[in-house]
Design an enzyme around this catalytic site. Structure first.
Site, PDB file in Angstrom:
ATOM      1  CG  HIS A 257      -2.303  -0.949   1.361  1.00 49.16           C
ATOM      2  ND1 HIS A 257      -1.944  -2.056   1.917  1.00 49.16           N
ATOM      3  CD2 HIS A 257      -3.418  -0.600   0.764  1.00 49.16           C
ATOM      4  CE1 HIS A 257      -2.777  -2.894   1.386  1.00 49.16           C
ATOM      5  NE2 HIS A 257      -3.190  -2.067   1.245  1.00 49.16           N
TER       6      HIS A 257
ATOM      7  CG  ASP B  24      -4.742  -5.450  -4.548  1.00 49.24           C
ATOM      8  OD1 ASP B  24      -5.412  -4.886  -4.200  1.00 49.24           O
ATOM      9  OD2 ASP B  24      -3.310  -6.428  -3.125  1.00 49.24           O
TER      10      ASP B  24
END
Length: 343
Positions: free
Chosen positions: A184, A256
């Site tokens: 992230h 993702d």
């Protein structure tokens, strides 16, 4: 054709949300905690979404533990790493612990899927198939540190999901557990050998693909330089050669989230979406950046294969939700059992 999965800001749809969801390139929507107040509210929200686009795929991350978007009115699910730990506390042999853990995992899969489907959401992006090793972002989201245990418990969890009527999405292919960095906020690089990755982490995915347990797979935003210099989600080597050809996977490949830091290696949002689609993804997640979504809708050249559309439609739930789970004996029984062990 539809290949983009987007998000919305609030508890109900705005005029702009409806315009975005009606765009022919949008085929999915992912919900977050900010979209949830209670079961009736989110059921009305999913009804509004399907009214705009009946063929849209609605998803959520409802793994359990720290990754559970819907909480109030839902069963508090444990992190999957706590399942085998709990069973070992209660059993005096390892074989009995594995037997109990499998029963609990199957119950958890059924319970999670039943509650999610009951508010009009088609899929939860679960289970995590990563091996709980050194990763900051995986940790107890993974079932265990041993591949065989992960495979067994994930298989049980998936059986429960399937019994409830939901297909499973295994993540993060081929395994995110052996890199410490969080994709992230960073670009993780796993420098282990190809044989180590294939025989250790990827063995979980291989076994579950062979048993036809996975409806979908989500690749990791990780670079494995011994296999390819590109992150898996942007790599035709990983997605077309390894996943499709070598492993024979014929389900959906979700990217993702393409707004994550690790995805920036592919360029801006338009370049990221085009690269992920070219690499072999069927649906592209682009979350928490409405301006980026609008840019992609206006500028990206996304040519979706017909096979992708067929695969994606197979993930949509066409059953009718219960109006009140308190009338469902199996839900009451399993929920009581899970609460007695974990809550």
């Amino acid at each position: 054709m539809s290949c983009l999965m987007v998000d919305v800001e609030g508890l109900e749809l705005t005029v702009q949300d409806r315009e975005i969801l009606a765009h022919p390139m949008v085929g999915g929507l992912i919900l977050f905690s900010r979209n949830y107040q209670d079961t009736e509210q989110v059921r009305e929200l999913t009804r509004q979404i399907k009214a705009v686009n009946p063929n849209i795929l609605i998803g959520v991350d409802q793994e359990g533990g720290r990754v559970q978007r819907f909480r109030q009115g839902f069963t508090k699910l444990p992190a999957m790493g706590k399942v085998i730990a709990r069973a070992r506390l209660l059993c005096n042999t390892e074989s009995k612990a594995h037997e109990l853990a499998s029963e609990l995992a199957q119950d958890l899969g059924w319970l999670m899927a039943t509650e999610v489907l009951n508010v009009g959401v088609d899929i939860s992006f679960a289970p995590v198939l990563d091996i709980d090793d050194i990763s900051d972002v995986i940790g107890d989201r993974g079932f265990d540190i041993e591949p065989q245990v992960v495979t067994s418990l994930a298989g049980a969890f998936i059986r429960g999901m399937n019994q409830a009527g939901m297909q499973a999405t295994g993540k993060h292919f081929p395994g995110h557990g052996s890199v410490k960095e969080d994709s992230h906020v960073a670009m993780p690089v796993d420098r282990r050998s190809e044989s180590s990755i294939f025989n250790h982490d990827m063995s979980v995915f291989r076994t579950l693909i062979e048993s036809n347990s996975l409806g979908a797979i989500m690749p990791a935003h990780v670079i494995y330089p011994d296999v390819d210099h590109r992150p898996v989600g942007f790599s035709p080597v990983w997605l077309k050669d390894v996943l499709r050809k070598q492993l024979g996977f014929n389900g959906v490949i979700f990217s993702d989230d393409l707004s994550m830091k690790a995805a920036s290696v592919a360029g801006g949002y338009v370049e990221r979406c085009e690269a992920a689609l070219d690499a072999g993804c069927d649906m592209l997640l682009l979350c928490n950046d409405r301006q980026g979504v609008e840019q992609v809708l206006d500028q990206a050249n996304l040519n979706v294969e017909r096979d992708s559309a067929v695969r994606l439609q197979s993930m949509i739930n066409h059953g009718q939700p219960f109006s009140d789970l308190n009338t469902v004996k199996q839900w009451l029984k399993i929920r009581k059992r899970i609460n007695s062990h974990f809550n």
